[in-house]
Enzyme design. Sequence first.
Site, PDB file in Angstrom:
ATOM      1  N   LYS A  94       0.667  -1.223   0.068  1.00  0.00           N
ATOM      2  CA  LYS A  94       0.030   0.086  -0.016  1.00  0.00           C
ATOM      3  C   LYS A  94       0.749   1.288  -0.218  1.00  0.00           C
ATOM      4  O   LYS A  94       0.673   2.294  -0.702  1.00  0.00           O
ATOM      5  CB  LYS A  94      -0.903  -0.183   1.117  1.00  0.00           C
ATOM      6  CG  LYS A  94      -1.979   1.178   1.335  1.00  0.00           C
ATOM      7  CD  LYS A  94      -2.824   1.010   2.402  1.00  0.00           C
ATOM      8  CE  LYS A  94      -3.659   2.235   2.798  1.00  0.00           C
ATOM      9  NZ  LYS A  94      -4.557   2.162   3.856  1.00  0.00           N
ATOM     10  N   GLU A 132      10.726  -4.732   4.509  1.00  0.00           N
ATOM     11  CA  GLU A 132      10.705  -5.957   4.260  1.00  0.00           C
ATOM     12  C   GLU A 132      10.269  -6.310   2.532  1.00  0.00           C
ATOM     13  O   GLU A 132      11.124  -6.961   1.780  1.00  0.00           O
ATOM     14  CB  GLU A 132       9.527  -6.833   4.609  1.00  0.00           C
ATOM     15  CG  GLU A 132       9.936  -7.152   6.364  1.00  0.00           C
ATOM     16  CD  GLU A 132       9.286  -6.066   7.040  1.00  0.00           C
ATOM     17  OE1 GLU A 132       8.885  -4.829   6.625  1.00  0.00           O
ATOM     18  OE2 GLU A 132       8.765  -6.338   8.307  1.00  0.00           O
ATOM     19  N   GLY A 152      -4.899  -2.038   5.200  1.00  0.00           N
ATOM     20  CA  GLY A 152      -3.852  -3.085   4.654  1.00  0.00           C
ATOM     21  C   GLY A 152      -4.547  -4.382   4.850  1.00  0.00           C
ATOM     22  O   GLY A 152      -4.837  -5.223   3.846  1.00  0.00           O
ATOM     23  N   ARG A 153      -4.978  -4.362   6.061  1.00  0.00           N
ATOM     24  CA  ARG A 153      -5.838  -5.949   6.455  1.00  0.00           C
ATOM     25  C   ARG A 153      -7.201  -6.142   5.769  1.00  0.00           C
ATOM     26  O   ARG A 153      -7.740  -7.190   6.103  1.00  0.00           O
ATOM     27  CB  ARG A 153      -5.886  -6.173   7.803  1.00  0.00           C
ATOM     28  CG  ARG A 153      -6.424  -4.885   8.712  1.00  0.00           C
ATOM     29  CD  ARG A 153      -5.951  -5.167  10.018  1.00  0.00           C
ATOM     30  NE  ARG A 153      -6.435  -4.031  11.077  1.00  0.00           N
ATOM     31  CZ  ARG A 153      -5.817  -2.776  11.167  1.00  0.00           C
ATOM     32  NH1 ARG A 153      -4.706  -2.558  10.533  1.00  0.00           N
ATOM     33  NH2 ARG A 153      -6.070  -1.823  11.791  1.00  0.00           N
ATOM     34  N   GLU A 196      -4.573  -6.779  14.802  1.00  0.00           N
ATOM     35  CA  GLU A 196      -4.074  -5.617  14.342  1.00  0.00           C
ATOM     36  C   GLU A 196      -5.254  -4.782  14.371  1.00  0.00           C
ATOM     37  O   GLU A 196      -4.995  -3.546  14.559  1.00  0.00           O
ATOM     38  CB  GLU A 196      -3.530  -5.566  13.099  1.00  0.00           C
ATOM     39  CG  GLU A 196      -2.559  -4.217  12.620  1.00  0.00           C
ATOM     40  CD  GLU A 196      -1.867  -4.378  11.241  1.00  0.00           C
ATOM     41  OE1 GLU A 196      -0.473  -5.017  11.572  1.00  0.00           O
ATOM     42  OE2 GLU A 196      -2.246  -4.437  10.238  1.00  0.00           O
ATOM     43  N   HIS A 224      -5.031 -33.570  17.517  1.00  0.00           N
ATOM     44  CA  HIS A 224      -3.706 -34.441  18.103  1.00  0.00           C
ATOM     45  C   HIS A 224      -2.510 -33.770  18.563  1.00  0.00           C
ATOM     46  O   HIS A 224      -1.586 -34.041  18.745  1.00  0.00           O
ATOM     47  CB  HIS A 224      -3.123 -35.170  16.837  1.00  0.00           C
ATOM     48  CG  HIS A 224      -4.456 -36.392  16.531  1.00  0.00           C
ATOM     49  ND1 HIS A 224      -4.802 -37.451  17.072  1.00  0.00           N
ATOM     50  CD2 HIS A 224      -5.239 -36.131  15.524  1.00  0.00           C
ATOM     51  CE1 HIS A 224      -5.713 -37.882  16.305  1.00  0.00           C
ATOM     52  NE2 HIS A 224      -6.141 -37.259  15.655  1.00  0.00           N
ATOM     53  N   LYS A 259       9.252  -0.735  14.118  1.00  0.00           N
ATOM     54  CA  LYS A 259       9.842  -0.416  12.797  1.00  0.00           C
ATOM     55  C   LYS A 259      11.028   0.556  12.862  1.00  0.00           C
ATOM     56  O   LYS A 259      12.076   0.510  12.207  1.00  0.00           O
ATOM     57  CB  LYS A 259       8.716   0.302  12.004  1.00  0.00           C
ATOM     58  CG  LYS A 259       7.749  -0.837  11.316  1.00  0.00           C
ATOM     59  CD  LYS A 259       6.826  -0.171  10.366  1.00  0.00           C
ATOM     60  CE  LYS A 259       5.496  -0.626   9.863  1.00  0.00           C
ATOM     61  NZ  LYS A 259       4.548  -0.055   9.045  1.00  0.00           N
TER      62      LYS A 259
HETATM   63  O1  F6P Z   1       2.076  -4.335   9.944  1.00  0.00           O
HETATM   64  C1  F6P Z   1       1.797  -2.960   9.538  1.00  0.00           C
HETATM   65  C2  F6P Z   1       1.195  -2.781   8.243  1.00  0.00           C
HETATM   66  O2  F6P Z   1       1.133  -1.410   8.021  1.00  0.00           O
HETATM   67  C3  F6P Z   1       0.114  -3.430   7.897  1.00  0.00           C
HETATM   68  O3  F6P Z   1      -1.077  -2.962   8.539  1.00  0.00           O
HETATM   69  C4  F6P Z   1       0.107  -3.751   6.360  1.00  0.00           C
HETATM   70  O4  F6P Z   1      -0.886  -4.606   6.128  1.00  0.00           O
HETATM   71  C5  F6P Z   1       1.625  -3.971   6.242  1.00  0.00           C
HETATM   72  O5  F6P Z   1       2.030  -3.635   7.384  1.00  0.00           O
HETATM   73  C6  F6P Z   1       2.245  -3.963   5.022  1.00  0.00           C
HETATM   74  O6  F6P Z   1       2.046  -2.679   4.555  1.00  0.00           O
HETATM   75  P1  F6P Z   1       2.070  -2.047   3.002  1.00  0.00           P
HETATM   76  O7  F6P Z   1       1.112  -2.651   2.186  1.00  0.00           O
HETATM   77  O8  F6P Z   1       2.116  -0.613   3.055  1.00  0.00           O
HETATM   78  O9  F6P Z   1       3.616  -2.796   2.494  1.00  0.00           O
END
Ligand code: F6P
Length: 546
Positions: A207, A213, A268-269, A354, A385, A512
């Site tokens: 987003k 990452e 995002g979620r 979240e 199990h 972060k």
């Molecule tokens: O974990 C924090 C967060 O902002 C989530 O809400 C989001 O889904 C994720 O990081 C990834 O964010 P982006 O889509 O901006 O890379």
Amino acid sequence: MSDPLTETAAWQALQAHFESFKDAHLRDLFAADPQRGERLSAEGAGLYLDYSKHRVTDETLGLLMNLAHARGLEARRDAMLRGEKINLTEGRAVLHTALRAPAAAVVKVDGRNVVPDVQEVLGRMGAFAHEVRRGAWLGFTGRPIRNIVNIGIGGSDLGPVMAYEALKHYAQRDLTVRFVSNVDGTDLVEKTRDLNPEETLFIVSSKTFTTQETMANAGSARAWLLSALGDEAAVARHFVAVSTNAEAVQKFGIDTANMFGFWDWVGGRYSMDSAIGLSLMLAVGPEQFGELLAGFRDMDEHFASAPLPQNLPVLMGLLGVWYNNFFGAQTLAVLPYDQYLAYFPAYLQQLDMESNGKHVTLDGHEVGYQTGPVVWGQPGTNGQHAFYQLIHQGTKLIPCDFIGFCQTLNPLPAPEQPGLGHHDLLMANVFAQTEALAFGKTLPQVLSEGVDPGLAPHRVFEGNRPTSTLLAERLTPRTLGALIALYEHKVFVQGVIWDINSFDQWGVELGKVLAGRIVKELGKDEPDLTHDSSTNALIRRYRAGR
Ligand code: F6P
């Protein structure tokens, strides 16, 4: 501002009811009402919810509904659906429902109808998906794309990977679809090691297009591609982006013609049914993706219109509040009896934790009560199990959601059971588990089986363990959409009751920021470490050993 939650008359009525009711046993509730199993059920968007095995009476349910009314649930729901900026801390509307609204619907944000924007992106996604799926989108060397790698994390990963796994049955099997999320290089290396770069398409999903990452993995994926194809121009044929940040996409080197956008009013979620679902659409095709959206829409309509006592997200949300805030339950186990739903609990962890892992009310006051539960689980029967022992006989109260289907996508006869199949064995376990959890096994029952009285206590099942059972006909894209939307709205209902903002996530920020600072200290020169003594010592030890 409404009254603090625990001071409302509705809350106090529930508290008083709880004190007199808390020891009631499901055995007695069922014995007193032979119709209970059918009566305490509700249906919507193709999902049947049996909530009779919950520690509630009609009085409890009435009091929970009163609480929902007192917290203005319907008005808050309608405000969300209308596009009001209910995400107060970020000044944003919360409109994932617009992502699956009918094409003719009008949903306005700042006076602009966003539905045509949604349809435009869906149309471009569909055209792109058709091209890739029929082998017409060619890589740099002229070979058709056969491998799709989504790079993203959190909401830009969990939704697509969960839904891809859930809908694999409907996927075009000659396409390899993989998901890279972890900044641990192992993830990218293992997911690309057997892929031919000439036939591989990366979808960089973020987003913000700033997430550490994802940017690291996208950069390394580009290096992997270029080391094989040797020409910067290859990037345009092998990378597309899904983002709200066109500038950053361009800076990374992806042509914005190959970017699929979405908007700040999609959290995002809550984004898997936006362009973030592109990898899924490539796998299952635009038609099945459309069916998924239809399922979301079915549940949206149910949530918007069903009376609260028959409204699935409302019922599940309020039952969660009952255990979380009155019985003191800390967790919720989600137990899908379908191997395709293996990633569903992990997806729900982000969606729920979240969203509702918050400690202050909307106006910034410390909450004086529990908010979101720890969500966990894995598919049955495997969990039986592993951890079910604790659910059956441990000292913790763990409400469980069981999810099952009447029909399987993979009918397989059970060799030892003529006329029955694996699916019957699977579903027998759903029904057996919820029965055992509710009714248990008393000491007299154990003794009547001739068990040594000294050993009998070990074999007693107290029962009274609450469960919901969600039953649907078959795992289809449409059913999956409805199931996801059910949990989205359940989370919303609970956020309203708790008076928290379910749509921000400041809690992920501090880590972060600190990681950004620490990573600079892990390089060559001995930095002046100014952390606490534990963090300093760990960094020194790591540096010495790296
Ligand atoms: O974990 C924090 C967060 O902002 C989530 O809400 C989001 O889904 C994720 O990081 C990834 O964010 P982006 O889509 O901006 O890379």
